[in-house]
Design an enzyme around this catalytic site. Structure first.
Site, PDB file in Angstrom:
ATOM      1  N   CYS A 123      45.285  26.998  62.522  1.00 53.73           N
ATOM      2  CA  CYS A 123      44.181  27.872  62.136  1.00 53.73           C
ATOM      3  C   CYS A 123      42.962  27.028  61.763  1.00 53.73           C
ATOM      4  O   CYS A 123      43.071  26.123  60.919  1.00 53.73           O
ATOM      5  CB  CYS A 123      44.606  28.736  60.950  1.00 53.73           C
ATOM      6  SG  CYS A 123      43.236  29.540  60.089  1.00 53.73           S
ATOM      7  N   PHE A 125      40.377  27.728  59.956  1.00 48.78           N
ATOM      8  CA  PHE A 125      39.987  27.884  58.553  1.00 48.78           C
ATOM      9  C   PHE A 125      40.899  27.056  57.639  1.00 48.78           C
ATOM     10  O   PHE A 125      40.431  26.456  56.666  1.00 48.78           O
ATOM     11  CB  PHE A 125      40.024  29.357  58.154  1.00 48.78           C
ATOM     12  CG  PHE A 125      39.036  30.198  58.910  1.00 48.78           C
ATOM     13  CD1 PHE A 125      37.678  30.091  58.661  1.00 48.78           C
ATOM     14  CD2 PHE A 125      39.454  31.084  59.896  1.00 48.78           C
ATOM     15  CE1 PHE A 125      36.753  30.862  59.366  1.00 48.78           C
ATOM     16  CE2 PHE A 125      38.542  31.853  60.606  1.00 48.78           C
ATOM     17  CZ  PHE A 125      37.188  31.741  60.347  1.00 48.78           C
TER      18      PHE A 125
END
Length: 388
Positions: A123, A125
């Site tokens: 991911c 983020f």
């Protein structure tokens, strides 16, 4: 200061004081009375924790010391004791100050916090948060979350990652809030982390597709005083520039990742092979994720391309975005932060890093000017250069 360290400092100080007392007695006592003085002091030194040190000379040490006093070496011996005691007190004070400063530094930098990051490794983020923690050398544990069942975060009402748990009690959500909160804590010595995260209130709303979304106010701001802000951003426009590009990484750059890594069926399959390999999947889950997920994301990537108004060749959008970033840094800076990465550098690096090992990453490195900056960022995070 911990009890063990404090005990050692107290013992060292007691021994140093005793040495000084012995030396002063030698210099103040008439020569004829020195033998008795030595016998008295040696007999009572154990009360100050000093007897053990004198006994290391063996059984004859005491008698040899008395003989040297009778021979007229009392003043020399007294000076030696005073010198030894003085040096001991100096070293004791130095040790005490060093330990105090280390405790203060640990408290300010965030080293004393026990942090656990709940994440998907692939991911972007989550990668942003890891880049920040690694650069500043902040220790943390990782819990890889199964993206299908998400049992690892079933206790949380917030169902996205990353989630950072601090000291097992304080929950921080959203990558930009996590980074801004911790960076504020490292600079602002007056506020606790609990106080800081109240400055980033949660706001719920419905987006243009009718889906409820959670957003956080002020998430690109550091909660600092004017003096602290001026010290951290000494040149005009530095703070505004950092905030602008942090938001750009979240609002634009991150949306170029999926359309590029799932651009063709072959790339989609390679991407899910990487996701399954690096993620937390069971054998059956992994099989379905690789083939069903790859097919689904290939279709979804086409929708994302239309939603974000990307070109037919989405690589061109990626190349342009990356070259815009490099142009913003300019030729005279190593990083957007100057000689050291700032929060925008760490955010952009974290997003781009998730494509490593995939065709999109290789194409980006080959067809843009980002390579030198990217390699510098790799070294900076790997070597925890932010600690200094």
């Amino acid at each position: 200061m911990h009890c063990g360290a404090l005990r050692k400092v107290n013992m060292a100080a007691a021994c140093s004081r005793t040495l000084c007392k012995v030396g002063r007695s030698f210099l103040e006592t008439p020569a004829a009375a020195r033998t008795g003085t030595v016998s008295f002091l040696l007999g009572n030194a154990g009360a100050h924790g000093f007897r053990r040190g004198l006994s290391t000379g063996g059984p004859g040490f005491r008698s040899r010391l008395l003989s040297s006093v009778r021979a007229g070496g009392g003043r020399v011996l007294g000076c030696a004791f005073l010198l030894g005691g003085g040096l001991g007190l100096y070293q004791t004070l130095k040790l005490s100050v060093q330990q105090h400063l280390a405790e203060e530094d640990k408290k300010v930098s965030g080293d004393g916090l026990k942090m656990t990051l709940y994440q998907y490794k692939t991911c972007p983020f989550c990668s942003k948060v890891r880049a920040f923690l690694d650069f500043y050398g902040l220790p943390y544990d990782v819990v890889e979350v199964n993206p299908v069942m998400r049992q690892e975060i079933k206790w949380s009402a917030y169902r996205k990652v990353p989630i950072l748990m601090v000291d097992g009690e304080l929950q921080l959500n959203d990558s930009s809030v996590i980074i801004s909160s911790l960076r504020t804590l490292m600079v602002n010595k007056e506020k606790s982390l609990s106080d800081i995260i109240r400055c980033y209130p949660e706001m719920k709303s419905v987006n243009d597709r009718g889906k409820e979304v959670t957003e956080y106010n002020n998430k690109y701001w550091l909660m600092l005083s004017e003096a602290q802000t001026a010290n951290l951003y000494p040149e005009k426009g530095m703070q505004k520039e950092e905030m602008k590009w942090r938001q750009w990484a979240d609002d634009w750059l991150v949306h170029l990742v999926s359309p590029n890594v799932y651009r063709t069926t072959g790339e989609a399959l390679a991407s899910f092979d990487y996701i399954v390999r690096e993620g937390k999947f069971g054998t059956l889950e992994g099989f379905f994720a690789k083939y069903v997920g790859a097919a689904a994301m290939f279709v979804i990537s086409k929708r994302l391309k239309n939603r974000h108004n990307l070109q037919d060749d989405v690589r061109q959008d990626l190349y342009k975005a990356v070259n815009d970033w490099v142009a913003a840094i300019g030729k005279n800076r190593k990083f957007m932060g100057g000689d050291q990465p700032n929060l925008a550098d760490l955010a952009v690096f974290g997003v781009l890093r998730v494509m490593e090992g995939l065709q999109a990453f290789d194409d980006m490195m080959e067809n843009t000017k980002v390579k030198s900056w990217y390699r510098r960022m790799e070294r900076a995070t790997l070597n925890h250069e932010g600690r200094s």
